[in-house]
Design an enzyme around this catalytic site. Structure first.
Site, mmCIF file in Angstrom:
data_model
loop_
_atom_site.group_PDB
_atom_site.id
_atom_site.type_symbol
_atom_site.label_atom_id
_atom_site.label_comp_id
_atom_site.label_asym_id
_atom_site.label_seq_id
_atom_site.Cartn_x
_atom_site.Cartn_y
_atom_site.Cartn_z
ATOM 1 C CE LYS A 133 -3.884 1.969 2.679
ATOM 2 N NZ LYS A 133 -4.751 1.783 3.874
ATOM 3 C CB SER A 139 -8.260 0.666 5.786
ATOM 4 O OG SER A 139 -8.949 1.869 5.614
ATOM 5 C CB SER A 192 -8.231 3.524 2.911
ATOM 6 O OG SER A 192 -7.307 2.941 3.800
HETATM 7 N N1 GLN Z 1 -13.061 3.977 6.389
HETATM 8 C C1 GLN Z 1 -12.466 4.441 7.604
HETATM 9 C C2 GLN Z 1 -12.051 5.878 7.440
HETATM 10 O O1 GLN Z 1 -12.347 6.441 6.459
HETATM 11 C C3 GLN Z 1 -11.296 3.574 7.979
HETATM 12 C C4 GLN Z 1 -10.081 3.895 7.192
HETATM 13 C C5 GLN Z 1 -8.888 3.091 7.625
HETATM 14 O O2 GLN Z 1 -9.009 2.079 8.307
HETATM 15 N N2 GLN Z 1 -7.724 3.583 7.260
HETATM 16 O O3 GLN Z 1 -11.438 6.452 8.272
#
Ligand code: GLN
Length: 490
Positions: A80, A179, A155
């Site tokens: 990532k 994410s 994400s």
């Molecule tokens: N969807 C969540 C957010 O927008 C989690 C994102 C993540 O785990 N990095 O913060």
């Protein structure tokens, strides 16, 4: 698609170690697959063809010279793009980091390389890991290999899409509120968030430091176990990494659930509007029972406030962590008349709308007049959520819930931020409590979209969680009707 691409990382590593396949052939196969699928999937922000092939050839040469191969020798891995790989850009899918090149390897990258993994490239994400669909990337749109009109989840959407499309055998994501687990459930992969502190975050661009964890996407639980063994453990460069010894996770995987108590929150399943997701989870839970588990009903009364608590705590921490992007130290600089004007122009031009929303929300929640009412209260409710889990884990060994309220949705389908935030309703509580947690594929819905179930255990009981998930996975995969071994047609 050559057969080589249908192997999991464990099997591939075994064949490479035995000399049946070369690291170069495996790497070339993944690169060729990426070339064939990337126009539709868009998982990668950077595909390092030359670097990957050179690394693979070195591994092959070492093996031929009689050196014992590392546990991941020759396995192509994607990373990532908020995790550093030395000498390569780290973009966080943001314009803010334009021109930034990582000066060092993240600890996870270094440990993967030392184990022989071949780094294929860097994958797309929601900008600074803020989002649930990968649509907040400022650089690229990534699509779900199971249906390219749909999102891969976020994400860590690029990392999920790469492994699902078979253009990587394994990938790394980061998980702050879901994410890794959400995209894993949307793409039919095992996605693992280790317990807080299990894996070093050195070299991960920080989002919310009391929540962030790095973890793998894999095609099997045993691949998660293998990569976790390589990555986990104390790191002097991350003071929050835990000194607990690292068990031999792959050796501890189980085949049944005898004596295990599995906690189920009845309400979650009964009230879930998507009945296909609820039904798949119910039948997976029934399989756990058939494998010897005792099913225990539990309640998590404060978990219902998880999303609200998370958006205060995570945004507060993000507003502080992202203050470092000031146009002076990293990446983008939009010059203006004086220091303050440069700072404003750089941050105004560099950050996308979702990141700005979080920074504003977090800055407000930490401001003098609002701190106690927002940040202080959220921190207190977080403690109550942790206590819910402590009480639940006094009565059960694992907790099984849906991972996401629905399968992958269409690109553009969810446009208001609040609905997007609610995608993480089942994953966020485990993050707030620092648990280890994963998404396990349990079936496909009537449209052919993968569905994941969420399993969690207390931090530093990763082997308990992985062992149980492995037993369930074997049972699910043996059922031809579920067809869990199929690959997407992309
Ligand atoms: N969807 C969540 C957010 O927008 C989690 C994102 C993540 O785990 N990095 O913060």
């Amino acid at each position: 698609m050559p057969d080589l691409l249908s192997l999991d990382a464990t099997e591939l590593a075994a064949r490479i170690a035995a000399g049946a396949v070369t690291a170069e052939a495996a790497t070339q196969a993944a690169l060729d697959r990426a070339k064939a699928t990337e126009a539709r999937v868009g998982a990668y922000l950077l595909l390092d063809e030359a670097g990957a092939l050179a690394a693979a050839r070195e591994i092959d040469a070492a093996r031929r010279a009689g050196k014992s191969p590392g546990p991941l020798a020759g396995v192509p891995v994607a990373i990532k793009d908020n995790i550093h790989v030395a000498g390569k850009p780290t973009t966080c899918a943001s314009r803010m980091l334009q021109g930034f090149v990582a000066g060092y390897d993240a600890t996870v990258t270094a440990r993967l390389k030392a184990a022989g993994a071949v780094i294929l490239g860097k994958t797309n994400l929601d900008e600074f890991a803020m989002g649930s669909s990968c649509e907040n990337s400022a650089l690229k749109q990534t699509r779900n290999p199971w249906d390219v009109s749909r999102v891969p989840g976020g994400s860590s959407g690029g990392s999920a899409a790469a492994v699902a499309a078979r253009s990587a055998y394994l990938s790394l994501g980061s998980d702050t509120g879901g994410s890794i687990r959400l995209p894993a459930s949307f793409t039919g992969l095992v996605g693992y968030k280790p317990g807080y502190g299990r894996v070093s975050r050195y070299g991960l661009v920080a989002f919310a430091s009391s929540l962030d964890q790095i973890g793998p996407f894999a095609r099997s639980v045993r691949d998660v176990a293998l990569s976790l063994k390589v990555m986990a453990g104390r790191d002097a460069m991350d003071s929050t990494s835990h000194p607990a010894p690292v068990p031999d996770y792959p050796a501890l995987l189980g085949n049944d659930l005898k004596g295990k108590r599995v906690g189920v929150v009845r309400e979650y399943l009964d009230k879930l509007p998507n009945r296909e997701v609820a039904g798949m989870c119910e039948s997976a839970i029934a399989r756990m029972k058939a494998l010897g588990a005792e099913i225990v009903e539990i309640t998590l009364p404060h978990a219902d406030y998880g999303v609200q608590v998370y958006y205060v705590v995570a945004s507060a921490e993000a507003s502080s962590n992202l203050a470092r992007f000031d146009g002076v130290r990293y990446g983008l600089r939009v010059p203006a008349d004086n220091g303050i004007a440069t700072y404003v122009a750089t941050r105004g031009g560099g950050f996308g709308p979702e990141v700005k929303r979080r920074i504003m929300l977090g800055t407000f929640a930490l401001s003098a007049g609002a701190y106690d009412e927002f940040y202080g209260r959220a921190a207190r409710v977080r403690t109550l959520i942790c206590r819910d889990f402590e009480q639940a884990f006094a009565r059960c060994d694992l907790i099984a819930t849906p991972c996401a309220p629905f399968p992958a949705f269409k690109a553009g389908e969810i446009s208001d931020p609040l609905s997007m935030y609610l995608c993480d309703i089942y994953t966020i509580p485990a993050s707030l409590a620092g648990l280890c947690a994963l998404s396990l594929p349990v079936g496909f819905d009537s449209a052919g979209l993968p569905i994941g179930m969420h399993l969690s255990a207390p931090a530093y009981h990763d082997e308990r969680l992985l062992s149980a998930a492995h037993a369930l996975e074997q049972n699910l995969r043996a059922d031809a009707a579920l067809n869990l071994n199929r690959a997407p047609a992309v």
